[in-house]
Design a protein around this motif. Structure first.
Motif, PDB file in Angstrom:
ATOM      1  N   LYS B  45       0.742  -1.162  -0.131  1.00 37.56           N
ATOM      2  CA  LYS B  45       0.054  -0.031  -0.080  1.00 37.56           C
ATOM      3  C   LYS B  45       0.905   1.317  -0.022  1.00 37.56           C
ATOM      4  O   LYS B  45       0.616   2.298  -0.481  1.00 37.56           O
ATOM      5  N   TYR B  78      -2.121  -1.940  -9.633  1.00 37.89           N
ATOM      6  CA  TYR B  78      -2.450  -2.584  -8.362  1.00 37.89           C
ATOM      7  C   TYR B  78      -3.821  -3.317  -8.154  1.00 37.89           C
ATOM      8  O   TYR B  78      -4.636  -2.771  -8.467  1.00 37.89           O
ATOM      9  N   PRO B  80      -5.529  -4.851  -5.339  1.00 35.95           N
ATOM     10  CA  PRO B  80      -5.529  -5.002  -3.686  1.00 35.95           C
ATOM     11  C   PRO B  80      -5.961  -6.476  -3.253  1.00 35.95           C
ATOM     12  O   PRO B  80      -6.482  -7.214  -4.053  1.00 35.95           O
ATOM     13  N   PRO B  84     -10.910  -4.365  -6.593  1.00 38.29           N
ATOM     14  CA  PRO B  84     -11.928  -3.191  -6.272  1.00 38.29           C
ATOM     15  C   PRO B  84     -12.729  -3.085  -7.526  1.00 38.29           C
ATOM     16  O   PRO B  84     -12.490  -2.245  -8.466  1.00 38.29           O
TER      17      PRO B  84
END
Lengths: 256, 309
Positions: B45, B78, B80, B84
């Protein structure tokens, strides 16, 4: 600011991809039509009575006796409705973790906030556009001044921007949409009733200050047909202020 | 490509990562390995600019993540832990939206989306609502999302979670195929994943790097002995034969088979096989036992805890 438009476009479209926009617009129009019809028929029966009693032409005008209270009603309904439209704008992003995507995309958090406020504004303005059916249909059989109608719409557009900005801020505070709704509703309502304090204040300065802070007192100028720059500036500064608070609230998540 | 120096992140009083430094070269695939709560996600992050470090510097392609976040974020894809995705969007619309957010030039978006759909095998579901997709598909949409603007750096947080074995292999091959052109950091606690895809492994535990090497390097560093698995038909007097070999450190006997730990030298290796064959015990199986990543991992992540507890 491209990022803001990208986000606004996506959120605006997602209102229409789900049932949200349609249900809210339909019920809003239903409610406003009912209220408008009641105001109009009361006006009709009263002016008929006055004509019978006084004999002369009634000097009750439509702007003052029909449209001013009508737009007042719209304002009340917006106060209740807009928090429902904005409550998910940021809380849902947090809950479904899509905030990760926004926060790691090459856009600033200011752009995210502006995008969200624009999305909410575009949707409420779309809904407000349907309100033009009332003056347009009344125009078919009655004479009235169209100036105050236009200024009322300008006032409503700005005022709904204020509600949206407050709603987006409330939405940034929590992952829970119900909390976001209620916080937004209370903030908006508080800025209505903050003017009540002016009655209990002693000095004329304090009275003027509280009167100025009230968002409704500015709206009544618009409803009368006045474009009051101090009102416009007050609304815009509220939008910017709550936008700024939202940006701070988003940015703070990076440091926790 | 990625340079991390003295990175520290505290959540209140909890030290999530403590003074981490490492660097990743362009085109490398680096595996980030550690038990749950080791600080993998926190480190990722910070690299993606989602979160600020308490102290230390992270640089991607020469840009400091906090001085120049926009430049860094343009170069990063990215994924996560939770993909998302918006459940009320179509797969294709979603990828187009992400491409726009990532500031991809508009004339390249259609191509980029198509390629991302192909690479992650999503072409047949591109017109479906993400909310109606299964977990595996949603995970693949998440990977497609990270790839869509073909970023220089890919940060993947447990990319194969929720996929079926066939898809896991496909995604691993996809990630391997990204080497050279893209720089990849992937985190996982599935150990074979790291051996299958990564050139270099960083093992992290309790917020600190405990080892950083290639898999071969790690396994050779772990021990100076080799292990052999020997299974014979008549184990009765076999023990004595094994004992006679000079390099034998220890052995275990179970189910007609022996596990022999031997000095790491070709001489003792040769001698052991000679003795086994000549013993007349009837050799059925003779093979080297690899030190698995599990062994390395457990050894590295539990030794220091032993002292504390």
């Amino acid at each position: 600011m491209m990022g803001a438009l990208i986000i606004a476009r996506k959120d605006y479209r997602s209102f229409f991809n789900s049932a949200v926009a349609y249900v809210i617009t339909a019920l809003f129009i239903f409610l406003m039509s009912w209220m408008f019809f009641q105001i109009l028929s009361t006006y009709a029966s009263r002016s008929f009575m006055m004509m019978m009693q006084g004999g002369g032409a009634p000097n009750m005008n439509l702007n003052e006796y029909v449209f001013a209270p009508h737009f007042g009603n719209v304002n009340v309904v917006l106060l209740i409705m807009i928090p429902a439209l904005t409550m998910r704008l940021l809380s849902e992003e947090k809950k479904s973790r899509t905030m990760d995507l926004l926060m790691t995309s090459p856009i600033t958090s200011t752009e995210i906030v502006v995008g969200k406020i624009l999305a909410g504004c575009f949707l409420t303005w779309t809904i407000l556009a349907f309100l033009s059916i009332y003056p347009l249909s009344t125009k078919l059989f009655a004479q009235f001044d169209k100036g105050p109608i236009i200024t009322s719409f300008i006032g409503l557009a700005l005022l709904s921007g204020v509600y949206v900005s407050m709603g987006v801020f409330a939405s940034s505070l929590t992952e829970n949409a119900i909390i976001a709704y209620f916080v937004a509703f209370v903030i908006s309502l508080f800025f209505w009733v903050i003017g009540w304090a002016s009655a209990s204040m002693d000095g004329p300065v304090a009275q003027a200050v509280f009167n100025h802070l009230s968002i409704v007192s500015h709206f009544s100028d618009f409803a009368k047909g006045m474009i009051n720059t101090s009102g416009i500036i007050y609304y815009l500064s509220l939008i910017v202020f709550f936008g700024f608070l939202t940006q701070r609230s988003l940015e703070s998540s990076r440091w926790r | 490509m990625i340079e991390i120096s003295h990175l520290t992140k505290k959540y209140g009083n909890i030290m999530a990562i403590n003074n981490i430094s490492f660097s990743v070269q362009k085109g490398e695939i680096v595996g980030f390995l550690g038990p749950n709560g080791a600080g993998k996600t926190t480190t990722m992050k910070i690299i993606t600019g989602f979160m600020a470090p308490s102290s230390g510097v992270a640089k991607v392609a020469g840009h400091d993540v906090f001085e120049n976040p926009i430049e860094v974020k343009k170069r990063i894809g990215y994924l996560p832990e939770t993909p998302p995705v918006y459940s009320d969007m179509l797969v294709k619309d979603y990828l187009e939206y992400v491409a726009r957010l990532k500031k991809m030039p508009s004339n390249k978006i259609t191509k980029g989306v198509e390629q991302a759909l192909e690479k992650t095998n999503l072409t047949q579901v591109h017109k479906r609502l993400i909310g109606n997709l299964s977990k595996g598909f949603r995970q693949r949409v998440g990977i497609a999302q990270a790839l869509v603007h073909s970023p220089e750096v890919l940060i993947l947080d447990e990319p194969t979670v929720g996929l079926d074995p066939k898809q896991v292999i496909e995604i691993r091959n996809l990630i391997k195929g990204l080497a050279g052109e893209h720089t990849v950091i992937l985190s996982t606690h599935v150990l074979p994943e790291v051996t299958a895809t990564c050139k270099r492994i960083i093992i992290i535990n309790k917020g600190e790097i405990v080892a950083e090497d290639t898999f071969e390097g790690l396994s050779s560093r772990m021990s100076d002995t080799r292990r052999f698995y020997v299974r014979v038909r008549r184990p009765a007097n076999f023990e004595g034969h094994i004992k006679s070999v000079s390099g034998v450190r220890s052995f275990k006997f179970a189910n007609n088979s022996f596990e022999v730990e031997l000095d790491k030298s070709d001489d003792s290796n040769e001698k052991l096989s000679e003795v086994v064959v000549k013993s007349g015990a009837g050799l059925l199986e003779f093979r080297a036992v690899d030190v698995s990543l599990e062994d390395i991992f457990l050894k590295l992540t539990t030794t220091d805890t032993g002292g504390v507890a």
